[in-house]
Design a protein around this motif. Structure first.
Motif, short mmCIF file in Angstrom:
data_model
loop_
_atom_site.label_atom_id
_atom_site.label_comp_id
_atom_site.label_asym_id
_atom_site.label_seq_id
_atom_site.Cartn_x
_atom_site.Cartn_y
_atom_site.Cartn_z
N VAL A 271 -5.78 -39.43 23.47
CA VAL A 271 -4.57 -39.05 24.18
C VAL A 271 -3.93 -40.31 24.73
CG1 VAL A 271 -3.53 -37.61 25.97
CG2 VAL A 271 -5.61 -36.84 24.79
N MET A 272 -2.66 -40.51 24.40
CA MET A 272 -1.91 -41.69 24.85
C MET A 272 -0.64 -41.25 25.55
SD MET A 272 -2.04 -44.20 21.51
CE MET A 272 -3.55 -45.02 21.00
N PRO A 273 -0.15 -42.02 26.52
CA PRO A 273 1.16 -41.72 27.10
C PRO A 273 2.27 -41.82 26.05
CG PRO A 273 -0.01 -43.39 28.38
CD PRO A 273 -0.77 -43.22 27.11
N GLY B 203 -8.24 -43.50 11.67
CA GLY B 203 -8.70 -42.14 11.39
C GLY B 203 -8.69 -41.19 12.57
N ALA B 204 -8.20 -41.61 13.71
CA ALA B 204 -8.19 -40.73 14.88
C ALA B 204 -6.95 -39.85 14.90
CB ALA B 204 -8.24 -41.56 16.16
N THR B 205 -7.05 -38.72 15.59
CA THR B 205 -5.90 -37.87 15.87
C THR B 205 -5.31 -38.31 17.21
OG1 THR B 205 -6.87 -36.00 14.71
CG2 THR B 205 -5.12 -35.51 16.30
N VAL B 206 -4.05 -38.68 17.21
CA VAL B 206 -3.41 -39.15 18.44
C VAL B 206 -2.55 -38.04 19.03
CG1 VAL B 206 -1.78 -40.80 19.44
CG2 VAL B 206 -3.45 -41.57 17.73
N VAL B 207 -2.74 -37.76 20.30
CA VAL B 207 -1.93 -36.80 21.04
C VAL B 207 -1.13 -37.59 22.08
CG1 VAL B 207 -1.94 -34.82 22.61
CG2 VAL B 207 -3.62 -34.96 20.75
N ALA C 18 -5.41 -36.93 32.48
CA ALA C 18 -5.55 -35.53 32.93
C ALA C 18 -5.48 -34.57 31.75
CB ALA C 18 -4.45 -35.21 33.95
N HIS C 19 -4.60 -34.86 30.79
CA HIS C 19 -4.47 -33.99 29.62
C HIS C 19 -5.71 -34.08 28.75
CE1 HIS C 19 -2.32 -31.50 26.81
NE2 HIS C 19 -2.46 -32.39 25.83
N ALA C 20 -6.28 -35.26 28.62
CA ALA C 20 -7.51 -35.43 27.83
C ALA C 20 -8.65 -34.63 28.44
CB ALA C 20 -7.88 -36.91 27.74
N ARG C 21 -8.76 -34.63 29.78
CA ARG C 21 -9.83 -33.87 30.42
C ARG C 21 -9.60 -32.36 30.25
NH1 ARG C 21 -13.62 -37.51 32.72
NH2 ARG C 21 -14.91 -35.70 32.21
#
Length: 415
Positions: free
Chosen positions: A110-112, A127-131, A142-145
């Motif tokens: 999760v990135m800003p 290879g990661a999924t970025v949100v 907070a969103h990652a948690r």
């Protein structure tokens, strides 16, 4: 110090040198054993024997791979199947993504939304999924948690976990095996994971090891905690890799117990350190990776006569930013300059000025006339000359020659 802090301070630290040795055995073969080399030029310049640990030569160009891989290898099968999640826009994201993909383990980062596109693409490229979520790191965290709970993922903290700390400690094992005469380590501190791991390993191997933590002046969070200070934590630092507003709950215990001192470095010293490492060692280092050298430049008396180990902990710096750092360093050393010269607006004026530059063997790079937006009389003009000289003394001779020819000249200083 409150009662809880006193209790925590008395507890044994949750990572030992045995944990770090086990981490090394676990990650061996998948992590580059980067070289530890003496810098003769920096040693002569700083009056100390300087060793450099080139962690910028890891595959993702940062030490963060060590802790990330150790953490991934300790997951049980159920956690591996579901995958891991982290909040990061930097080296932690790259390391976790790369080794997750290598192990066939799903990784979500999760990135800003403000994260530069190049960092998003690099992380996705591993290879990661970025949100993308929120405007700040705190929003992303907070969103990652929340996603951790919602999707049953395992959260991997960038610094505040024992397995991460143990992995980072392997840096010190290698350094002190390759250079056992090191008596001082200068270690960058953001959240404190690298210092915690390296400090634990170093003290076990050499109990009298001197451990100095380094923070950027703009983000003195661990410094504030250790020194009981209240300096603000904000600003646009070159060392974004250690720009952490809140030190780890776990890592602060390590730093409090192990650090001989924590010192701050200015943006100017960080820029100088990045430039010197490229010029002298021919190696590209990001701002956080140059923090140790920046400390030696600005706190020379602390390191004089000692044998110092510096960790070049990362090399991920934007190329345009690097170019600006190098050009600013040239300007500060007098090798590049911009002079503002007052002229009369008449034929031949520019020729007579240029003749003095020629006589002084100074190369003119760029000229800019200003007739309208100036407070000079209407028959006057301002001429900005960007030029290249050999050094500061050469520039001084040029300015003296211009003034002796009755020109009003003033250098435009770099911040």
């Amino acid at each position: 110090m409150n009662t809880l802090s006193k209790i925590e301070s008395a507890l044994p630290l949750p990572v030992t040198v045995d944990d770090i040795l086990a981490a090394r055995a676990r990650i061996s073969g998948a992590i580059v054993r980067t070289p530890t080399l003496t810098s003769k030029t920096l040693s002569h310049m700083l009056g100390a024997k300087v060793y450099l640990k080139f962690e910028n030569l890891q595959f993702t160009a940062a030490y963060k791979e060590r802790g990330a891989l150790n953490r991934l290898l300790l997951l049980d099968d159920a956690a591996r199947d579901k995958g891991v999640i982290a909040a990061s826009a930097g080296n932690h994201a790259q390391g976790l993504a790369y080794h997750g993909a290598r192990l066939g383990l799903p990784v979500t980062i999760v990135m800003p939304r403000t994260t530069p596109t190049v960092k998003v693409m690099q992380t996705e490229g591993h290879g990661a999924t970025v949100v993308l979520h929120g405007e700040t790191f705190d929003d992303a965290y907070a969103h990652a948690r929340a996603l951790e709970v919602e999707r049953g993922l395992t959260f991997v903290h960038p610094f505040d976990e024992p397995d991460i700390i143990a992995g980072q400690g392997t840096v010190a094992l290698e350094m002190l095996e390759d250079a056992p005469d090191i008596d001082t380590l200068a270690i960058p501190i953001g959240g404190g994971g690298l210092f915690s791991g390296m400090g634990t390993a170093a003290r076990a191997m050499k109990p009298d090891m001197r451990l100095i933590g380094i923070q950027a002046e703009l983000y003195p969070s661990m410094y504030d905690y250790i020194k009981d200070a209240d300096l603000p934590c904000s600003g646009d630092t070159l060392a974004e890799g250690i720009a952490v507003k809140e030190p780890g709950q776990l890592t602060r215990r390590f730093v409090e117990r192990l650090a001989n001192d924590v010192v701050l470095v200015s943006e100017r010293s960080l820029e100088q350190a990045v430039s010197l490492l490229l010029q002298i060692e021919k190696t590209v280092v990001e701002g956080a990776g140059a923090a140790g050298l920046a400390a030696m430049l600005s706190h020379r008396e602390m390191f004089a006569g000692r044998t110092v180990g510096l960790v070049l902990c990362g090399g991920n710096i934007d190329t345009r930013l690097l170019a600006n750092v190098l050009l600013r360093d040239l300007a500060r050393s007098g090798r590049l300059a911009r002079l503002r010269i007052r002229l009369q607006d008449r034929p031949g004026a520019l020729y007579h000025v240029a003749r003095i530059f020629d006589e002084q063997q100074v190369n003119i790079l760029e000229l800019a006339h200003q007739r309208i937006f100036t407070n000079l009389p209407v028959k006057g003009l301002s001429l900005d000359v960007e030029c290249e000289t050999r050094d500061g003394e050469h520039l001084d001779r040029l300015i003296v020659a211009l003034r002796e020819a009755s020109y009003d000249v003033s250098p435009i200083e770099v911040a």
